[in-house]
Design a protein around this motif. Structure first.
Motif, PDB file in Angstrom:
ATOM      1  N   TYR A  59      -6.793  10.669 -60.800  1.00 46.57           N
ATOM      2  CA  TYR A  59      -5.801  11.674 -61.185  1.00 46.57           C
ATOM      3  C   TYR A  59      -4.432  11.289 -60.633  1.00 46.57           C
ATOM      4  CZ  TYR A  59      -9.449  14.888 -62.730  1.00 46.57           C
ATOM      5  OH  TYR A  59     -10.492  15.471 -63.407  1.00 46.57           O
ATOM      6  N   GLU A  60      -3.394  11.880 -61.214  1.00 45.20           N
ATOM      7  CA  GLU A  60      -2.050  11.648 -60.683  1.00 45.20           C
ATOM      8  C   GLU A  60      -1.981  12.207 -59.262  1.00 45.20           C
ATOM      9  OE1 GLU A  60       0.975  13.871 -62.877  1.00 45.20           O
ATOM     10  OE2 GLU A  60      -0.523  15.372 -63.357  1.00 45.20           O
ATOM     11  N   GLY A  74       1.891  17.102 -61.627  1.00 44.11           N
ATOM     12  CA  GLY A  74       1.034  17.956 -62.449  1.00 44.11           C
ATOM     13  C   GLY A  74       1.793  19.037 -63.188  1.00 44.11           C
ATOM     14  N   GLU A  75       1.035  19.971 -63.729  1.00 45.28           N
ATOM     15  CA  GLU A  75       1.626  21.073 -64.491  1.00 45.28           C
ATOM     16  C   GLU A  75       1.344  22.390 -63.796  1.00 45.28           C
ATOM     17  OE1 GLU A  75       0.083  20.776 -68.542  1.00 45.28           O
ATOM     18  OE2 GLU A  75      -0.038  18.603 -68.233  1.00 45.28           O
ATOM     19  N   ASN A 139      -3.116  15.770 -64.012  1.00 43.35           N
ATOM     20  CA  ASN A 139      -3.503  15.024 -65.210  1.00 43.35           C
ATOM     21  C   ASN A 139      -4.353  13.831 -64.814  1.00 43.35           C
ATOM     22  OD1 ASN A 139      -1.961  16.530 -67.237  1.00 43.35           O
ATOM     23  ND2 ASN A 139      -0.184  15.789 -66.090  1.00 43.35           N
ATOM     24  N   LYS A 140      -5.364  13.558 -65.621  1.00 46.31           N
ATOM     25  CA  LYS A 140      -6.261  12.424 -65.392  1.00 46.31           C
ATOM     26  C   LYS A 140      -5.523  11.161 -65.830  1.00 46.31           C
ATOM     27  CE  LYS A 140     -10.963  11.686 -64.943  1.00 46.31           C
ATOM     28  NZ  LYS A 140     -11.160  10.942 -63.739  1.00 46.31           N
TER      29      LYS A 140
END
Length: 144
Positions: A59-60, A74-75, A139-140
């Protein structure tokens, strides 16, 4: 491996009091490109742990040791799910200090998170909801 499973696999890892260091905690720093021998296990390592879990799970990740660095990764989400990142403020909402961990569940007044450097170990702990700065879905980057 899902983020939360990777984080749970480290449950119970804790600092060694005194001059000795837990090699596992030093690995969190080293695998991110920091010098664990120099930083030692007394250095605040909540972000190192979150980075290590995210990076090794594909992941990030922020790549930084300050918890608030996760605010730009991320979000943002309103309703977090198990494994999402939670960023908290420490001392004051305006200070640079914070804490970062993985979301487990929320109750009316508390957020339960699995994180590193919580009572000097990897564990699940409750924090007041009013200390949350943001919930982030990562996010992956790659499939594993």
């Amino acid at each position: 491996m899902h983020l939360i499973n990777k984080a749970l696999s480290e449950y119970g890892v804790k600092e060694i009091v005194g001059s000795k260091d837990n090699r596992r905690i030093l690995k969190y720093f080293n695998d991110l490109g920091f010098d664990g021998e120099k930083l030692k296990d007394e250095t605040a390592w909540c972000s190192a742990f979150a980075n290590w879990v995210a990076k090794t799970s594909g992941y990030e990740y922020s790549g930084k040791l300050n918890a608030r660095s996760w605010l730009s990764i991320g979000e943002s989400v309103v309703n977090p799910e198990v494994g999402d990142i939670v960023v908290f403020w420490r001392e004051s909402p305006l200070s640079w200090k914070g804490h970062v961990a993985f979301f487990i569940k929320a109750t009316k007044g508390y957020v339960y998170v699995l994180g590193g450097n919580q009572g000097n170990k990897v564990c699940i702990k409750a924090y007041p909801k009013n200390r949350v700065l943001d919930y982030k879905k990562l996010n992956k980057l790659w499939k594993n």
